[in-house]
Design a protein around this motif. Sequence first.
Motif, PDB file in Angstrom:
ATOM      1  N   ALA A 279      33.780  47.471  27.284  1.00  0.00           N
ATOM      2  CA  ALA A 279      34.423  46.251  26.780  1.00  0.00           C
ATOM      3  C   ALA A 279      35.916  46.267  27.066  1.00  0.00           C
ATOM      4  O   ALA A 279      36.488  45.270  27.532  1.00  0.00           O
ATOM      5  CB  ALA A 279      34.181  46.126  25.272  1.00  0.00           C
ATOM      6  N   THR A 280      36.568  47.410  26.807  1.00  0.00           N
ATOM      7  CA  THR A 280      38.008  47.532  27.078  1.00  0.00           C
ATOM      8  C   THR A 280      38.305  47.278  28.547  1.00  0.00           C
ATOM      9  O   THR A 280      39.289  46.626  28.901  1.00  0.00           O
ATOM     10  CB  THR A 280      38.492  48.939  26.678  1.00  0.00           C
ATOM     11  N   SER A 281      37.441  47.804  29.424  1.00  0.00           N
ATOM     12  CA  SER A 281      37.654  47.645  30.871  1.00  0.00           C
ATOM     13  C   SER A 281      37.441  46.203  31.314  1.00  0.00           C
ATOM     14  O   SER A 281      38.192  45.681  32.143  1.00  0.00           O
ATOM     15  CB  SER A 281      36.717  48.586  31.632  1.00  0.00           C
ATOM     16  N   VAL A 282      36.425  45.553  30.760  1.00  0.00           N
ATOM     17  CA  VAL A 282      36.168  44.144  31.108  1.00  0.00           C
ATOM     18  C   VAL A 282      37.345  43.276  30.647  1.00  0.00           C
ATOM     19  O   VAL A 282      37.825  42.407  31.396  1.00  0.00           O
ATOM     20  CB  VAL A 282      34.848  43.662  30.465  1.00  0.00           C
ATOM     21  N   ILE A 283      37.829  43.519  29.421  1.00  0.00           N
ATOM     22  CA  ILE A 283      38.972  42.749  28.902  1.00  0.00           C
ATOM     23  C   ILE A 283      40.208  42.990  29.768  1.00  0.00           C
ATOM     24  O   ILE A 283      40.985  42.065  30.061  1.00  0.00           O
ATOM     25  CB  ILE A 283      39.250  43.117  27.435  1.00  0.00           C
ATOM     26  N   ALA A 284      40.411  44.251  30.200  1.00  0.00           N
ATOM     27  CA  ALA A 284      41.557  44.555  31.072  1.00  0.00           C
ATOM     28  C   ALA A 284      41.479  43.779  32.377  1.00  0.00           C
ATOM     29  O   ALA A 284      42.492  43.273  32.885  1.00  0.00           O
ATOM     30  CB  ALA A 284      41.619  46.053  31.355  1.00  0.00           C
ATOM     31  N   ALA A 285      40.266  43.682  32.945  1.00  0.00           N
ATOM     32  CA  ALA A 285      40.091  42.930  34.197  1.00  0.00           C
ATOM     33  C   ALA A 285      40.391  41.444  33.993  1.00  0.00           C
ATOM     34  O   ALA A 285      41.047  40.810  34.833  1.00  0.00           O
ATOM     35  CB  ALA A 285      38.666  43.121  34.719  1.00  0.00           C
ATOM     36  N   LEU A 286      39.935  40.890  32.866  1.00  0.00           N
ATOM     37  CA  LEU A 286      40.211  39.473  32.584  1.00  0.00           C
ATOM     38  C   LEU A 286      41.709  39.248  32.350  1.00  0.00           C
ATOM     39  O   LEU A 286      42.272  38.249  32.825  1.00  0.00           O
ATOM     40  CB  LEU A 286      39.414  39.025  31.353  1.00  0.00           C
ATOM     41  N   GLU A 287      42.360  40.159  31.620  1.00  0.00           N
ATOM     42  CA  GLU A 287      43.805  40.044  31.403  1.00  0.00           C
ATOM     43  C   GLU A 287      44.546  40.082  32.734  1.00  0.00           C
ATOM     44  O   GLU A 287      45.496  39.319  32.957  1.00  0.00           O
ATOM     45  CB  GLU A 287      44.300  41.205  30.528  1.00  0.00           C
ATOM     46  N   CYS A 288      44.105  40.964  33.629  1.00  0.00           N
ATOM     47  CA  CYS A 288      44.750  41.072  34.940  1.00  0.00           C
ATOM     48  C   CYS A 288      44.591  39.773  35.731  1.00  0.00           C
ATOM     49  O   CYS A 288      45.537  39.285  36.345  1.00  0.00           O
ATOM     50  CB  CYS A 288      44.149  42.252  35.707  1.00  0.00           C
ATOM     51  N   ALA A 289      43.373  39.212  35.708  1.00  0.00           N
ATOM     52  CA  ALA A 289      43.119  37.966  36.448  1.00  0.00           C
ATOM     53  C   ALA A 289      44.010  36.835  35.933  1.00  0.00           C
ATOM     54  O   ALA A 289      44.614  36.088  36.718  1.00  0.00           O
ATOM     55  CB  ALA A 289      41.645  37.590  36.333  1.00  0.00           C
ATOM     56  N   VAL A 290      44.132  36.719  34.603  1.00  0.00           N
ATOM     57  CA  VAL A 290      44.962  35.649  34.031  1.00  0.00           C
ATOM     58  C   VAL A 290      46.446  35.892  34.336  1.00  0.00           C
ATOM     59  O   VAL A 290      47.191  34.958  34.659  1.00  0.00           O
ATOM     60  CB  VAL A 290      44.735  35.546  32.507  1.00  0.00           C
ATOM     61  N   THR A 291      46.872  37.156  34.265  1.00  0.00           N
ATOM     62  CA  THR A 291      48.274  37.479  34.566  1.00  0.00           C
ATOM     63  C   THR A 291      48.618  37.130  36.010  1.00  0.00           C
ATOM     64  O   THR A 291      49.678  36.551  36.291  1.00  0.00           O
ATOM     65  CB  THR A 291      48.541  38.975  34.310  1.00  0.00           C
ATOM     66  N   VAL A 292      47.730  37.471  36.936  1.00  0.00           N
ATOM     67  CA  VAL A 292      47.962  37.135  38.355  1.00  0.00           C
ATOM     68  C   VAL A 292      47.999  35.620  38.528  1.00  0.00           C
ATOM     69  O   VAL A 292      48.825  35.089  39.279  1.00  0.00           O
ATOM     70  CB  VAL A 292      46.879  37.782  39.236  1.00  0.00           C
ATOM     71  N   TRP A 293      47.133  34.921  37.812  1.00  0.00           N
ATOM     72  CA  TRP A 293      47.128  33.452  37.911  1.00  0.00           C
ATOM     73  C   TRP A 293      48.453  32.887  37.399  1.00  0.00           C
ATOM     74  O   TRP A 293      48.995  31.943  37.987  1.00  0.00           O
ATOM     75  CB  TRP A 293      45.959  32.897  37.095  1.00  0.00           C
ATOM     76  N   LEU A 294      48.988  33.465  36.323  1.00  0.00           N
ATOM     77  CA  LEU A 294      50.279  33.000  35.799  1.00  0.00           C
ATOM     78  C   LEU A 294      51.418  33.244  36.796  1.00  0.00           C
ATOM     79  O   LEU A 294      52.443  32.560  36.752  1.00  0.00           O
ATOM     80  CB  LEU A 294      50.595  33.710  34.480  1.00  0.00           C
ATOM     81  N   LEU A 295      51.222  34.228  37.674  1.00  0.00           N
ATOM     82  CA  LEU A 295      52.247  34.556  38.685  1.00  0.00           C
ATOM     83  C   LEU A 295      51.932  33.935  40.050  1.00  0.00           C
ATOM     84  O   LEU A 295      52.548  34.306  41.043  1.00  0.00           O
ATOM     85  CB  LEU A 295      52.346  36.078  38.836  1.00  0.00           C
ATOM     86  N   ARG A 296      50.988  33.004  40.093  1.00  0.00           N
ATOM     87  CA  ARG A 296      50.503  32.487  41.379  1.00  0.00           C
ATOM     88  C   ARG A 296      51.615  31.895  42.238  1.00  0.00           C
ATOM     89  O   ARG A 296      51.550  31.950  43.472  1.00  0.00           O
ATOM     90  CB  ARG A 296      49.394  31.463  41.157  1.00  0.00           C
ATOM     91  N   ASP A 297      52.654  31.333  41.603  1.00  0.00           N
ATOM     92  CA  ASP A 297      53.738  30.730  42.383  1.00  0.00           C
ATOM     93  C   ASP A 297      54.641  31.787  43.021  1.00  0.00           C
ATOM     94  O   ASP A 297      55.535  31.451  43.796  1.00  0.00           O
ATOM     95  CB  ASP A 297      54.571  29.794  41.507  1.00  0.00           C
ATOM     96  N   HIS A 298      54.413  33.075  42.685  1.00  0.00           N
ATOM     97  CA  HIS A 298      55.201  34.150  43.292  1.00  0.00           C
ATOM     98  C   HIS A 298      54.361  34.996  44.249  1.00  0.00           C
ATOM     99  O   HIS A 298      54.755  36.087  44.633  1.00  0.00           O
ATOM    100  CB  HIS A 298      55.778  35.061  42.199  1.00  0.00           C
ATOM    101  N   LEU A 299      53.192  34.484  44.631  1.00  0.00           N
ATOM    102  CA  LEU A 299      52.297  35.260  45.493  1.00  0.00           C
ATOM    103  C   LEU A 299      51.977  34.523  46.782  1.00  0.00           C
ATOM    104  O   LEU A 299      50.929  34.713  47.380  1.00  0.00           O
ATOM    105  CB  LEU A 299      50.984  35.567  44.742  1.00  0.00           C
ATOM    106  N   SER A 300      52.906  33.676  47.207  1.00  0.00           N
ATOM    107  CA  SER A 300      52.629  32.825  48.367  1.00  0.00           C
ATOM    108  C   SER A 300      53.157  33.397  49.675  1.00  0.00           C
ATOM    109  O   SER A 300      53.035  32.775  50.724  1.00  0.00           O
ATOM    110  CB  SER A 300      53.222  31.430  48.137  1.00  0.00           C
ATOM    111  N   LEU A 301      53.777  34.588  49.636  1.00  0.00           N
ATOM    112  CA  LEU A 301      54.366  35.165  50.844  1.00  0.00           C
ATOM    113  C   LEU A 301      53.348  36.019  51.581  1.00  0.00           C
ATOM    114  O   LEU A 301      52.421  36.563  50.986  1.00  0.00           O
ATOM    115  CB  LEU A 301      55.574  36.031  50.484  1.00  0.00           C
ATOM    116  N   PRO A 302      53.516  36.172  52.904  1.00  0.00           N
ATOM    117  CA  PRO A 302      52.645  37.094  53.643  1.00  0.00           C
ATOM    118  C   PRO A 302      52.826  38.518  53.115  1.00  0.00           C
ATOM    119  O   PRO A 302      53.933  38.924  52.765  1.00  0.00           O
ATOM    120  CB  PRO A 302      53.146  36.988  55.092  1.00  0.00           C
ATOM    121  N   LEU A 303      51.728  39.259  53.037  1.00  0.00           N
ATOM    122  CA  LEU A 303      51.775  40.620  52.498  1.00  0.00           C
ATOM    123  C   LEU A 303      52.524  41.545  53.446  1.00  0.00           C
ATOM    124  O   LEU A 303      52.231  41.608  54.632  1.00  0.00           O
ATOM    125  CB  LEU A 303      50.341  41.132  52.294  1.00  0.00           C
ATOM    126  N   ARG A 304      53.515  42.271  52.893  1.00  0.00           N
ATOM    127  CA  ARG A 304      54.247  43.263  53.681  1.00  0.00           C
ATOM    128  C   ARG A 304      54.085  44.618  53.015  1.00  0.00           C
ATOM    129  O   ARG A 304      54.578  44.851  51.909  1.00  0.00           O
ATOM    130  CB  ARG A 304      55.731  42.885  53.753  1.00  0.00           C
TER     131      ARG A 304
END
Length: 433
Positions: A198-223
Amino acid sequence: MTATTAAPAAASTPSLGRRVLALMGPMVVASVMGQAIAQTDLWVISTLGEQAVAAAAVPQRLLLLDSITAMAMGPVVGLSVAGAVSAHARRRAVQGGLVGATAAGLLIAAAGLAVLPYLLDTLVAAPGIRDDARSALLWLLIAAPVRLAQFVGAMALFALRRSRPLLTLYAVAVAANAALDWFLVHGAGLGFAGAYAATSVIAALECAVTVWLLRDHLSLPLRLRDSARWLRQVARSMVTEWGHMLSVIGFELLLVLALTLKASWGDRLAAFSAGAVLTATLHIPLTALVNATGMVCKDAAPSAREWRGLRGGVLAVSGAVGVLVAAAAWTVLPGFYGLHGSAATWFTWLMAAQAAAFPLRLLAATAEGRHKAAARFGVVLRLRLLQEFGIALPVFAAGLLTDNAALAWSGLVAGAAVNAWLLRGGGTAPGRD
């Protein structure tokens, strides 16, 4: 005229206590969210019996080490984001940090999964505890990349001053974790492993939401070189952070390792496992108080009168909390975690000692903040090592070998008292007495 205008200015300045509380607030709230999940996990695990509570001590220590690693990584990306000179540089910092944290998590997971079977077979004597610990650590190691990435992403959001949605996410995660714990442990029949699944599943969901909140900072090509540079910075930070934090939790790590070596010490391990989670909750104000006091003293040294007022308030509040914790330890807390007999005795004496040491630890924390503000880090580290390894650990070993719970945990109080006494010189405001 001067006196009339000076009086309102002085009156408008908040007291030292109010300034410290204002700085402590956000740190305490974030820590409470994390401890709420740990408390829920342990309570659900306690419904499986005393052996399950004992087994929880092992994954709890992995989560502590995981938190130390995250705390070393988070400030690097937070400072990079806060200090970026352009929007482009901020995006590079956020993206490099997320990729670097995920890569570090994958390395930790791979190394842990490789050595896990051998470590547990060597260190844990009781077969039941060993099997439960193995199933929990498997889930936690698999989730290591998302936990580290989420923490780094959270630090980026704090640096971007977008913390409100993050705190909402944490509140929802606490409630979701409680429901998922019970379902996976009892409903789905996963047993002990279900709490950590359960802790691991919640951590994965928290990570997904956090990345979504940062979506406007993830538009650059990966370096990749951005992430590699970030990892080099993190490596330097981790050496410092691990050295500091191991001085804080090294006693706990050695204690758990000692108690797992002998199967007949399972009751003592169960007592420490339940007590460690409660103690972590009790100690939430400590780090926040050290940091807040240090920040206040860095800004302007308080007067001796302000300092005495702060320490008096800290002593009064912490003393009241200590009395409540001690009373609960002798009455309801052992049954709450399903502890009986010898395990309940060891748990009760542990929490009574922690309650007695609590005011001393908070007084020491106020002095630590002053020492750190004056860049006297070595003083703080040396006295902490004396407290944990020079006093608490030898006294615990004596109590363990003589089967005397009161003696074993009395070293916690003695160590805290010596540390608070030797640090007291940090409470004098230079030049303002």
